[in-house]
Structure formats: structure tokens, C-alpha cells
Motif scaffolding. Structure first.
Motif, short mmCIF file in Angstrom:
data_model
loop_
_atom_site.label_atom_id
_atom_site.label_comp_id
_atom_site.label_asym_id
_atom_site.label_seq_id
_atom_site.Cartn_x
_atom_site.Cartn_y
_atom_site.Cartn_z
N LYS A 55 4.34 -5.79 1.58
CA LYS A 55 3.41 -4.67 1.35
C LYS A 55 3.94 -3.47 2.12
N THR A 56 4.12 -2.35 1.42
CA THR A 56 4.76 -1.19 2.04
C THR A 56 3.89 0.04 1.99
N GLU A 57 2.60 -0.11 2.24
CA GLU A 57 1.75 1.06 2.30
C GLU A 57 2.27 2.02 3.38
N GLY A 58 2.43 3.27 3.00
CA GLY A 58 2.94 4.26 3.94
C GLY A 58 4.44 4.26 4.06
N GLY A 59 5.12 3.42 3.27
CA GLY A 59 6.58 3.40 3.28
C GLY A 59 7.17 3.03 4.63
N LYS A 60 6.57 2.05 5.31
CA LYS A 60 7.04 1.69 6.64
C LYS A 60 8.37 0.96 6.63
N PHE A 61 8.70 0.29 5.51
CA PHE A 61 9.92 -0.52 5.47
C PHE A 61 10.72 -0.23 4.20
N HIS A 62 12.01 -0.47 4.29
CA HIS A 62 12.87 -0.28 3.12
C HIS A 62 14.08 -1.19 3.24
N LEU A 63 14.86 -1.28 2.15
CA LEU A 63 16.11 -2.03 2.17
C LEU A 63 17.23 -1.11 2.61
#
Length: 367
Positions: A206-214
Motif C-alpha cells: 500500500k503506497t498512500e502518499g507515495g512513501k515507497f517505490h522500486l
């Protein structure tokens, strides 16, 4: 009189029981026959393609006393490779090829390529680095806390970071996805895993707020002898890859690896029977309801730096007019080809992947 009758009845009963036991015993297959037709393959924990593919082989390749496949749930690539070399009851197993360099360097096994052989290349594992949004490049991981489980992420993390000169604090004291859960829970800075593309554990982030990415992994020349260029799209991970964009990464082949048994030994003959059955029935394994990763298997594909199990090579030769299998791609050859095509300029992973295909077609044309 009663005593005599009792003795007679007891004798009759014991004789009947002995006869019944004899019938049961005669129905059992011979121990030597059963063992001569049984092979073991070590897979991986439940939840990934390897365990399912092991079960597929047990079902599709079963041939009664002639061949029986016993899958064993293993811990993953690194431990599988060690088990293949050391455990008496393990004939073969699933191993991601970068585990060879890891075991070679971490365990000081310089002759590892002589200790094992491969039967076939099955599918590719892609290196995933899930990172905090503020980590924008691999260089940003210098001095940072990175989770990489020993059997699914540590080999890739060690090899890639060491070769690119990145000094990260790698924490391998977690289970398969425990490091990811810690990252998502606020600990550490990144998580490294070598798994098949479209892995559910990553799709479910779950990436609400764009906290993580590849995080992107460039196809640097120092990685090209171990890895091939790959990329992720939003189709693969719509939750962490924006639409219309791609994330560069690298991939290593997962191979079915076998101990280098002495030629014509009993174990050698057993695995040879298995290899023939696997290749004979590969089309059955690539049909539903078998795991879709079987459709990525190209049994003729060679694995650079490794020698194929000879009976498997013999099967291929017999069906290709006794023509030897294609020679493994040499890194130096590909680098020269890249230099000829682009003058040594840096290329993206997508460009490198296309050039790699061009290189294979060019090389085959030269022959």
C-alpha cells in the motif's frame, strides 16, 4: 481335549496370520526397485513458483516404479545450492544463478562450478529494491540500513552493492518478507529481493502518499557477467510504478541444478532418467493447470559459466542433429558488441535488452 483344540486353533490362527502378512509383504514393491526409480528435488518455501513447480514435476513425470519425483521444501536458493553439494538425500534443486558467486565468495568454494551441473534454465528472477521515496538512486543507499533475506535477497544485494562500490548496512536476519514488513513499518531504508516479476508480496504494498517505490538498477558493465537487463512497468506493479514509466532492473536465471555425480553411478543414472522425462514432457508442464512460469522455460537455453548435465545435453543433441548446444554468452563478446553498436555510450536497460537480443542473433549468424 479342550487344551488340544485350543492348540490346534491357535496354530491355525497363527498360520492364517502369517499367511496374511506374507500376502501383504508380497504386494509391496521391492526396496531396491523403489529407490532406483526415485529422485529428490529441493524447491523453496510455499508461496512462490518453485514449490508449485516441484509439485508439478511430481505429478506429470510420475512413471510408477520407473520414476518418482519427491519434492522437498527448501529454504531458498543459497541453502538449496549448499544442500545439493552436501546433503546425501538431495539429487537436485532450484537455484538462482547468482547464488553461485555468493556461495563461492562467502563460503570460500573456488571450484563450485566443477561441483555442480545444470539440467535446464527454467525462468528468470528479477532483482527488486523497494525503497523509501527519498532514496532516489543506488548511491543514496551508501551507509543506509537495507534488509535482504539470506536466500532471496542477500546474494543480489552483496554482488550488486560490492561491484558498484556501495557500502550499505545489509541486515539479513529476517525471514522471506520480514524485512519488507519492517521497511513498511518504518524501519530501515530499503528491501532487496530476487523474485519473479509480478510478485504478490510487492503488488500488495500500500503506497498512500507515495512513501515507497522500486529503485532503478542500471545495467552497468560490472554486472553483465552475472545478470541480464530487465525492467518493470506499471502493468507489473501498478501500485508502485507510475503509468507510462519503466524502472530498470537486472535479472538472473533460475536453473534446475544437480550435483556433479560420477558418470554411470547409480545417482547419475537416476537423474539421467529424470532429465529424459522432464525434456520429453516439457510441453505437458507448460499447459494449464501447471504453474505459468513453466512457459518461460526454454530447455535449450544455456547458462553462462556452467556446464550442462551430460545426459540432458545428450537429449538435446539427439534432437538437433547432434549439433552441440549454443555456447554460453561471453561477457567480453557482448561488451565488444555494445561498443560497436553505440561507441561505448551508456545505455538504458531497455536498450541493453534489445541489444542483447540483437547480439544473440548476430552471434548465431556468425556461426
Amino acid at each position: 481335549m479342550r487344551v488340544a483344540i485350543g492348540i490346534v486353533l491357535a496354530a491355525f490362527g497363527s498360520g492364517a496370520m502369517a499367511q496374511q502378512q506374507a500376502v501383504v509383504s508380497s504386494d509391496l514393491p521391492q526396496r531396491d526397485v523403489v529407490n532406483a526409480g526415485t529422485v529428490t528435488v529441493i524447491t523453496a518455501p510455499v508461496g512462490g513458483p518453485m514449490s508449485v513447480m516441484g509439485s508439478d514435476m511430481a505429478n506429470v513425470l510420475d512413471d510408477g516404479e520407473n520414476l518418482r519425483v519427491l519434492p522437498i521444501l527448501g529454504k531458498g536458493s543459497v541453502q538449496n545450492l549448499i544442500d545439493i553439494m552436501l546433503l546425501k538425500n538431495v539429487d537436485m534443486g532450484f537455484v538462482v544463478s547468482d547464488a553461485l558467486e555468493f556461495v563461492k565468495t562467502e563460503y570460500n568454494v573456488p571450484d563450485i562450478a566443477n561441483r555442480v551441473r545444470y539440467i535446464a534454465q527454467l525462468f528468470h528472477n528479477d532483482v527488486h529494491i523497494v525503497a523509501r521515496r527519498e532514496i532516489t538512486s543506488l548511491r543514496d543507499l551508501n551507509g543506509k540500513h537495507v534488509f535482504a533475506e539470506r536466500n532471496i535477497g542477500l546474494p543480489a544485494a552483496r554482488i550488486i552493492f560490492r561491484r558498484l562500490g556501495i557500502s550499505a548496512d545489509i541486515d539479513s536476519n529476517t525471514d522471506a518478507d520480514g524485512g519488507l514488513q519492517k521497511l513498511l513499518g518504518g524501519e530501515g531504508d530499503a528491501w532487496v529481493a530476487s523474485v519473479g516479476k509480478g510478485a504478490p508480496v510487492i503488488k500488495n504494498i500500500k503506497t498512500e502518499g507515495g512513501k515507497f517505490h522500486l529503485l532503478s538498477i542500471p545495467y552497468d558493465k560490472v554486472l553483465q557477467d552475472v545478470y541480464l537487463p530487465e525492467s518493470f512497468s506499471s502493468d507489473d506493479y501498478p501500485n508502485i510504478v507510475p503509468p507510462g514509466t519503466r524502472v530498470d532492473t537486472v535479472a538472473a536465471p533460475t536453473v534446475l541444478m544437480v550435483y556433479n555425480w560420477p558418470a554411470q553411478s547409480e545417482r547419475y543414472k537416476r537423474v539421467a532418467r529424470f532429465a529424459d522425462a522432464l525434456f520429453d514432457k516439457i510441453d505437458k508442464l507448460q499447459e494449464p493447470p501447471r504453474h505459468p512460469k513453466w512457459r518461460d522455460t526454454v530447455i535449450s537455453a544455456s547458462v553462462p559459466g556452467l556446464q550442462r548435465f551430460q545426459p540432458a545435453q545428450d537429449w538435446l543433441n539427439a534432437r538437433t542433429g547432434a549439433v552441440p548446444a549454443p555456447a554460453p554468452v561471453r561477457t567480453e563478446e557482448f561488451r565488444r558488441f555494445l561498443a560497436q553498436q553505440n561507441g561505448g555510450a551508456k545505455v538504458s536497460n531497455a536498450q541493453a535488452a534489445k541489444l542483447y537480443g540483437d547480439f544473440l542473433r548476430w552471434r548465431d549468424g556468425q556461426k
